[in-house]
Structures are given as structure tokens and as C-alpha cells.
Design an enzyme around this catalytic site. Structure first.
Site, PDB file in Angstrom:
ATOM      1  N   HIS A 279      -4.640  -3.689  -5.214  1.00 36.89           N
ATOM      2  CA  HIS A 279      -3.515  -3.328  -6.635  1.00 36.89           C
ATOM      3  C   HIS A 279      -2.809  -2.802  -6.321  1.00 36.89           C
ATOM      4  CE1 HIS A 279      -3.575  -2.824 -10.542  1.00 36.89           C
ATOM      5  NE2 HIS A 279      -2.061  -3.404 -10.840  1.00 36.89           N
ATOM      6  N   LEU A 290      -2.649   2.984  -3.803  1.00 33.09           N
ATOM      7  CA  LEU A 290      -2.888   1.948  -4.088  1.00 33.09           C
ATOM      8  C   LEU A 290      -3.997   1.591  -4.208  1.00 33.09           C
ATOM      9  CD1 LEU A 290      -3.255  -1.402  -2.750  1.00 33.09           C
ATOM     10  CD2 LEU A 290      -3.660   0.105  -0.787  1.00 33.09           C
ATOM     11  N   GLU A 291      -4.367   0.467  -5.501  1.00 33.42           N
ATOM     12  CA  GLU A 291      -6.409   0.642  -5.716  1.00 33.42           C
ATOM     13  C   GLU A 291      -7.027  -0.554  -5.190  1.00 33.42           C
ATOM     14  OE1 GLU A 291      -8.237   0.517 -10.299  1.00 33.42           O
ATOM     15  OE2 GLU A 291      -6.306  -0.311  -9.587  1.00 33.42           O
ATOM     16  N   ILE A 292      -7.993  -0.421  -4.517  1.00 32.81           N
ATOM     17  CA  ILE A 292      -9.419  -0.567  -3.838  1.00 32.81           C
ATOM     18  C   ILE A 292      -9.605  -1.456  -3.882  1.00 32.81           C
ATOM     19  CG2 ILE A 292     -10.367  -1.331  -1.485  1.00 32.81           C
ATOM     20  CD1 ILE A 292      -7.681   0.089  -0.335  1.00 32.81           C
ATOM     21  N   THR A 328      -7.288   1.430 -13.237  1.00 36.97           N
ATOM     22  CA  THR A 328      -6.064   1.937 -13.621  1.00 36.97           C
ATOM     23  C   THR A 328      -5.259   1.003 -14.506  1.00 36.97           C
ATOM     24  OG1 THR A 328      -4.885   0.095 -11.745  1.00 36.97           O
ATOM     25  CG2 THR A 328      -4.454   2.915 -11.140  1.00 36.97           C
TER      26      THR A 328
END
Length: 429
Positions: A279, A290-292, A328
Site C-alpha cells: 500500500h 509503504l505499508e506491506i 493506515t
């Protein structure tokens, strides 16, 4: 000098400390007997004028410090105490040199104990921790990256990947979409050229290395696919099946969805161990996070590879488990809902943005909604209402629906809560 370090010439030897001390003593003795001339600290020309005037002229010094404070307040909105205190410390040191060090020590001690200092220290250590891969290096580092969707997000992901990976493909369904995507990628680099952060030659070189495709025929050597298409689960399921049929077995599939459960998306995958969420945040070239998102089926190798790709893209990477809104969107979704509720209750977008920034947010609530996209906000709102019900409802969601139906999708469409004009920085408010 004394020759203590003579056998080592100009190279530091084991007696470096003693040698430094002997040289210092020699210089001090030379200054005392006049054999060594004291260097002049006077500045000449414009540099001398810009240094001497604020240093020795009280009125100029006050003017310079006042202007510096205005610039600081313009950037910090007054929520950071340190920059203002630094200006005061410099001014006090110039006006009373004997007390300057004491003033600096006392001010530093006061600042070190503030809530802002503790928060910034926490942010620093947290950010530093997120710049390492806690899962270790992947056995097979992705080299060839393919991005599905040449919209704002897809173009941004392609832009941050071009400098770091030997092959980057940007795919969409029409020449028009591809052309717009290429223009957005070029705009990212041209802004850097304008700021002299990149040469025009490097900009042209990177653009020439971007591969654009209308189909999947050249996906045979792709190591990582990042999907950035519209938030529709049926559309994504179809794309997942098509892409997995055209890519090798080791290829990792990452969805850039902002809210759809990764576990639900992975149901269409024949390789769920290689499936996860990546994301990114808009604009991708500026937003560092950066959201994994991983599921119970995601392999450690896929997670390691995705984190390593994010780090190569210069992102601050967090890894979270799958859940409604992940981390998030769960937080920002509630925030944007309250922003809409405030606007519906009569608060102007301008006043709302000012309140957000004054509190400490880098961007206001109304501007944030436009930046994310009102259509995306609508999709997320509908999903959250289904999952959470009244727990997360704020305002009347029909207002968002009417904005989407009228084409007010935010900054990307030129109109949202605000109107935007490329000729005017920040849009027409």
C-alpha cells in the site's frame, strides 16, 4: 615541531594524541612570541557585509532575526519550539558573548525535556528501525517489476522503481491511459530536473528505459507485479488470474489496495504464498511510507522480498497483518470521515485545513481528502460502514456519493472539495 611523529611522515601513528598536543603547544608559543600570525577573521566584500551588519549592528540584527522567525513560523506553524529558540540563542550570543554559552546550555536543556523532543526522538528511532529489513535478505531479489494501472498511483510506483530496477513495465488497457501515465512519470523526473536534483540526460535515460504494455505478453520474466487498478474486488480477481497465468511461478503479486482485505483478494490466487499487499501513498514520489500487508498464507520469502523492494525504493516500510483498513486506512479513514462531518456541519474547508495544520498535521483534512481521492474515500467509507457499522460512521455518506457522481474526485480530476488549476499553485480555493 618536536618530531614525535617523524617516522610516520604525514600518516597518523600510535602517538597521534601526543603529537597533536605538541603541535598545539608550538602554535600557542608562536602566537605568544609573534612568530605565528593570528589568522584574520574579518570578511570582505558582500560576504563581509552580510556577516558584519547583523553581527555588529543592533537594528540589522533585529530585522534579520524577525525575518528568520517569520520563515520558521511559515514552515512549522509554531508547533516546533526548537527553531525559534535557536534564533533567540544566536541573538543572545551576539548581544552578550560572555553569557552566550550559558544561554545556549540552558535553552538546550529546556528543549531536550519537551514533549516535542521526546516525540521526535521516538520518530527517529522508529523510522531508523523501519529502514532495515527485519526479515532478512530474500533468497531471490526481484529484478523485473511490472505495474498494472497507469493512473496516479501506478505512474508514481513506476517512477520510484525506474532508478532501482533494471526492468520496469507500466501496463494499462489503452494507449490514452499509457500516454497519460508516461506523462505523469516524466513530470516526477522533470520536477527533479527543475530543482537540479537530476540532469536532463538522466531524466531522458530513465524515460527511455520504461517499458509500456497493453497486454501481458512480455510478463514472462517478471519477478514482482504491483497492481494499482480501481478498488473493485471482482476486477482485481479477474486481473490476478490473468497475471498469474502469464508470469513465472516465483512471481510475487502485490495489490496496492487501500482497504480491500488481502485475504479476500488472495482467494483468486493459485499462489497465495506469493500474495500480499503493498500500500503506497499519494503522491508516491513524495510520501515515504509503504505499508506491506501479509496474510496467514503469505510466505516469509515473499515478505522479505517485498520489504527489500520497498527499501530500494527509499520507502519507510511497515509490515502489518491483514484486517479491515489495515493500519493506515483504519486511522486515516476515521479522520477523513470526521473531516467530512465538520464540513457538513458548516465548517469551511479553509478553516478545517487551518485547524489541522495548527494542531500539527502536515496537511489539512479537506486537502487530504482531495489528495487521496474522493472516489477512494467513498469506497473505503462504504466498506467500513459494512464492517464496523456505527463504530466508524461520521456525517452523511450520501454527500460523498453525490460528489463522486458529479465527477468531483479530488485533485486528480481537477475538482473536489477544492477546485484545481495547474496554472495556479495549490489550486483555486
Amino acid at each position: 615541531s618536536t618530531g614525535i611523529n617523524a617516522e610516520y611522515g604525514d600518516e597518523p601513528g600510535p602517538l597521534t594524541h601526543e603529537y597533536l598536543e605538541s603541535v598545539a603547544v608550538d602554535v600557542a608559543a608562536g602566537l605568544a612570541d609573534g612568530s605565528v600570525k593570528k589568522p584574520s577573521r574579518k570578511k570582505s566584500g558582500m560576504k563581509g557585509l552580510s556577516f558584519n551588519l547583523p553581527t555588529y549592528n543592533k537594528h540589522v540584527r533585529n530585522l534579520v532575526c524577525d525575518q528568520a522567525k517569520k520563515q520558521v513560523l511559515k514552515k512549522t506553524k509554531g508547533v516546533y519550539p526548537a527553531p525559534l529558540k535557536i534564533i533567540d540563542t544566536v541573538k543572545d550570543g551576539l548581544e552578550n558573548p560572555k553569557e552566550g554559552y550559558n544561554v545556549e546550555a540552558n535553552n538546550f536543556g529546556d528543549l531536550a525535556m519537551t514533549d516535542e523532543s521526546k516525540a521526535l526522538i521516538n520518530v527517529f528511532f522508529g523510522k531508523t528501525q523501519c529502514e532495515r529489513n527485519p526479515y532478512g535478505k530474500p533468497e531471490r531479489m526481484p529484478q523485473n517489476i511490472s505495474v498494472l494501472g497507469a493512473g496516479l498511483m501506478g505512474a508514481g510506483i513506476a517512477a520510484v522503481s525506474l532508478e532501482k530496477f533494471p526492468k520496469v513495465i507500466l501496463k494499462d488497457v489503452s494507449e490514452t491511459a499509457i500516454s497519460k501515465g508516461e506523462d505523469m512519470v516524466r513530470d516526477v523526473f522533470q520536477r527533479r530536473v527543475k530543482r537540479k536534483k537530476m540532469s536532463q540526460f538522466d531524466c531522458d535515460r530513465l524515460m527511455s528505459s520504461l517499458h509500456t504494455e497493453l497486454d501481458l505478453s512480455n510478463f514472462g520474466d517478471t519477478d514482482l507485479v504491483i497492481e494499482a487498478v480501481f478498488e473493485d474486488i471482482n476486477l482485481k480477481h479477474r486481473i490476478i488470474k490473468e497475471v498469474e497465468a502469464a508470469t513465472p511461478d516465483h512471481c510475487i503479486f502485490a495489490s496496492n489496495t487501500s482497504a480491500l482485505p488481502i485475504g479476500d483478494l488472495a482467494k483468486a490466487s493459485k499462489r497465495p504464498e506469493n500474495f500480499l499487499g503493498m500500500h503506497y501513498f499519494s503522491p508516491v514520489d513524495k510520501m515515504p511510507l509503504l505499508e506491506i500487508i501479509t496474510t496467514d498464507q503469505t510466505s516469509k520469502e515473499a515478505t522479505r522480498a517485498a520489504v527489500e523492494v520497498g527499501l530500494k525504493q527509499k520507502k519507510t516500510v511497515i509490515v502489518v497483518k491483514d484486517g479491515p483498513g489495515f493500519y493506515t486506512t483504519r486511522v486515516i479513514g476515521a479522520l477523513m470521515g470526521e473531516a467530512f462531518a465538520c464540513i457538513q456541519e458548516g465548517t469551511s474547508p479553509q478553516d478545517l485545513d487551518k485547524a489541522f495544520v495548527k494542531f500539527g498535521w502536515p496537511v489539512g483534512g479537506a486537502s487530504l481528502v482531495d489528495e487521496v481521492g474522493i472516489d477512494v474515500a467513498y469506497k473505503v467509507t462504504k466498506y467500513f460502514l459494512e464492517v464496523f457499522g456505527d463504530r466508524i460512521s461520521a456525517g452523511d455518506p450520501r454527500v460523498i456519493e453525490e460528489l463522486v457522481e458529479s465527477g468531483c474526485l479530488g485533485k486528480k480530476s481537477g475538482k473536489g472539495i477544492y477546485l484545481y488549476d495547474k496554472r495556479q499553485k495549490g489550486g483555486v480555493r
